[in-house]
Design a protein around this motif. Structure first.
Motif, PDB file in Angstrom:
ATOM      1  N   LYS A 247     -61.485 116.783  23.101  1.00  0.00           N
ATOM      2  CA  LYS A 247     -60.646 116.465  21.929  1.00  0.00           C
ATOM      3  C   LYS A 247     -61.161 117.194  20.690  1.00  0.00           C
ATOM      4  CE  LYS A 247     -59.725 111.778  23.648  1.00  0.00           C
ATOM      5  NZ  LYS A 247     -58.307 111.661  23.860  1.00  0.00           N
ATOM      6  N   ILE A 248     -62.477 117.236  20.546  1.00  0.00           N
ATOM      7  CA  ILE A 248     -63.041 117.918  19.371  1.00  0.00           C
ATOM      8  C   ILE A 248     -62.759 119.423  19.452  1.00  0.00           C
ATOM      9  CG2 ILE A 248     -65.225 118.565  18.255  1.00  0.00           C
ATOM     10  CD1 ILE A 248     -66.192 115.711  18.882  1.00  0.00           C
TER      11      ILE A 248
ATOM     12  N   ILE B 249     -60.199 120.827  20.990  1.00  0.00           N
ATOM     13  CA  ILE B 249     -58.762 121.006  20.703  1.00  0.00           C
ATOM     14  C   ILE B 249     -58.503 120.879  19.206  1.00  0.00           C
ATOM     15  CG2 ILE B 249     -56.473 119.957  21.015  1.00  0.00           C
ATOM     16  CD1 ILE B 249     -57.479 119.149  23.862  1.00  0.00           C
ATOM     17  N   LEU B 250     -59.115 119.894  18.589  1.00  0.00           N
ATOM     18  CA  LEU B 250     -58.930 119.691  17.144  1.00  0.00           C
ATOM     19  C   LEU B 250     -59.427 120.902  16.357  1.00  0.00           C
ATOM     20  CD1 LEU B 250     -58.000 117.684  14.960  1.00  0.00           C
ATOM     21  CD2 LEU B 250     -60.343 116.824  14.879  1.00  0.00           C
TER      22      LEU B 250
END
Lengths: 390, 57
Positions: free
Chosen positions: A10-11, A13-14
């Motif tokens: 997620k990090i 992708i962010l």
């Protein structure tokens, strides 16, 4: 362990998304903060902000510079407007060419190159329109911004469900509350675009402007293209200008401003002041719905094969008839605007000698011979008192 | 009226920031649609709200 992996993904992708946001956002930021140089002519007197005439736009992105050229010789006065719709850039270029080369021997001339400054600070939504175009000059190339039609939503939002025009109460399309040419005569405490209209009206009323010329460009499928649109009082001078230009230089139509179509400059500026209100349209293939690839080259040359097909099918209204071998180049459109302006000045002088303005700036023949870039001056060699950024 | 117009205008920027934060929370903490592709959707959807909240677009 699996949860840790999820958070890591997620990090990542962010971070990628934030990088994309930065890259995209940088382009939006650049066009919003882009500054255009302008080297004013020797006739220049003073530069001030439009908010001097109405506090309602002071400190906003809608406040715009006004350039005054005062001969000191009593006579008439005129206001020349470019950039009412910044996605019609030949209007701003015509104003720049005028501002950099004008000589005023009698009367006063006010020039506003970007009437809706806020609308100039974003690109056109959709269709992958380019943000800039570049012109060749005698000293190098010069980059110009292509803005949008309406006020930037960053500066005026939300739009209403229905835009109720003030003071007529006529219902107009909701997005037209951000369209400077639908908000005249404006009001001091209205939406931002209405406040811009009001400030322009105040300038006209307080300075007793005799002639108001609002330059526009139109798609070739729009019946009012290649046309003067004249308020009742200016109809005579525009008819004469239209006939003279059509006989001697290039065909241009003339139409009377409809009384029931509210908010437009040629109607409201004439109704709510004593000025002679005129609007001019040239043919801009760039904004035609049937044009092919919307590129910088199309903006400069106006050559498009789909428009040629439309022309052969009799679907276009521009005059002269569209021919892809010539197109509708930007210097031609600037030349039309400048000669169109000069011709109405000439006929105003004939009809109303007490309003006489004696003025000179490059005209159609000059633009056709030398191009638009020829008349733009090098900011690096300019006297610092004559160099401004718009 | 000018004051009210400005207040309403600013509320839209605040709303954009709130939506961006909600999407950010949804990216890291949600009970349904937990696959990677939804992570991409949540993250990507933040962009317009972020740019509006920052007065960029």
């Amino acid at each position: 362990m699996k949860n840790d992996n999820n958070v890591t993904y997620k990090i990542i992708i962010l971070a990628i998304v934030l990088l994309l946001a930065f890259l995209g956002g940088r382009e939006f930021y650049e066009i919003r903060h882009f500054k255009q140089s302008i080297v004013v002519s020797d006739s220049f007197t003073e530069r001030f902000m439009l908010s001097d005439y109405s506090e309602g736009i002071k400190g906003t992105w809608a406040d715009t510079p006004v350039y005054l050229y005062d001969s000191g010789e009593p006579g008439g006065s005129m206001l020349l407007l470019g950039g009412t719709h910044p996605y019609e850039p030949a209007t701003m270029l015509a104003a720049y060419v005028a501002a950099e080369n004008i000589s005023v021997k009698k009367g006063k001339v006010y020039i506003i190159p970007a009437a809706n400054y806020s609308a100039m600070t974003l690109g056109i939504l959709g269709n992958a329109y380019p943000k800039y175009y570049t012109l060749d000059t005698e000293w190098g190339s010069k980059k110009f911004r292509i803005g949008d039609r309406n006020t930037n939503p960053l500066d005026q939002w939300p739009d209403p469900f229905t835009y109720v025009h003030y003071p007529s109460t006529q219902n107009l399309a909701y997005q037209d509350i951000r369209n400077l040419n639908r908000t005249y005569p404006g009001r001091p405490d209205g939406a931002l675009t209405e406040r811009v209209s009001y400030a322009i009206m105040e300038l006209i009323r307080k300075e007793n402007i005799d002639l108001y010329v609002d330059m526009h460009e139109a798609s070739l499928m729009y019946p009012v293209v290649s046309t003067y649109v004249a308020h009742d009082r200016s109809l005579d001078i525009c008819m004469m200008a239209s006939m003279t230009l059509s006989a001697e230089q290039f065909p241009i139509k003339c139409e009377a401003s409809p009384k029931s179509l509210r908010g437009l400059s040629h109607r409201e500026v004439g109704d709510f002041s004593d000025t002679l209100a005129v609007l001019m349209e040239t043919a801009e293939p760039f904004i035609d719905r049937v044009a092919g690839r919307i590129t910088e080259e199309l903006m400069i040359t106006g050559k498009d094969e789909f428009l040629q097909t439309a022309s052969e099918a009799g679907l276009l209204y521009c005059q002269p008839e569209y021919d892809i071998n010539f197109g509708s180049p930007i210097h031609y459109r600037v030349g039309r605007h400048l000669s169109g302006t000069m011709e109405v000045i000439k006929w105003m002088n004939e009809f109303f000698p007490e309003k006489e303005i004696i003025v000179g700036f490059p005209l159609y023949a000059d633009l056709m011979e030398k191009g638009a870039g020829y008349f733009l001056h090098d900011p690096e060699k300019a006297d610092e008192n004559k160099l401004f950024y718009n | 009226m000018l004051f009210l117009t400005e207040v309403i205008h600013q509320i839209y920027f605040i709303m954009a920031a709130v939506f961006a934060l909600l999407l950010l929370r949804g990216l890291f903490k949600r009970n349904t649609r937990k696959t990677l592709i939804y992570d991409v959707v949540y993250a990507y959807s933040i962009i317009p709200f972020l740019l509006r909240a920052l007065h960029i677009k």
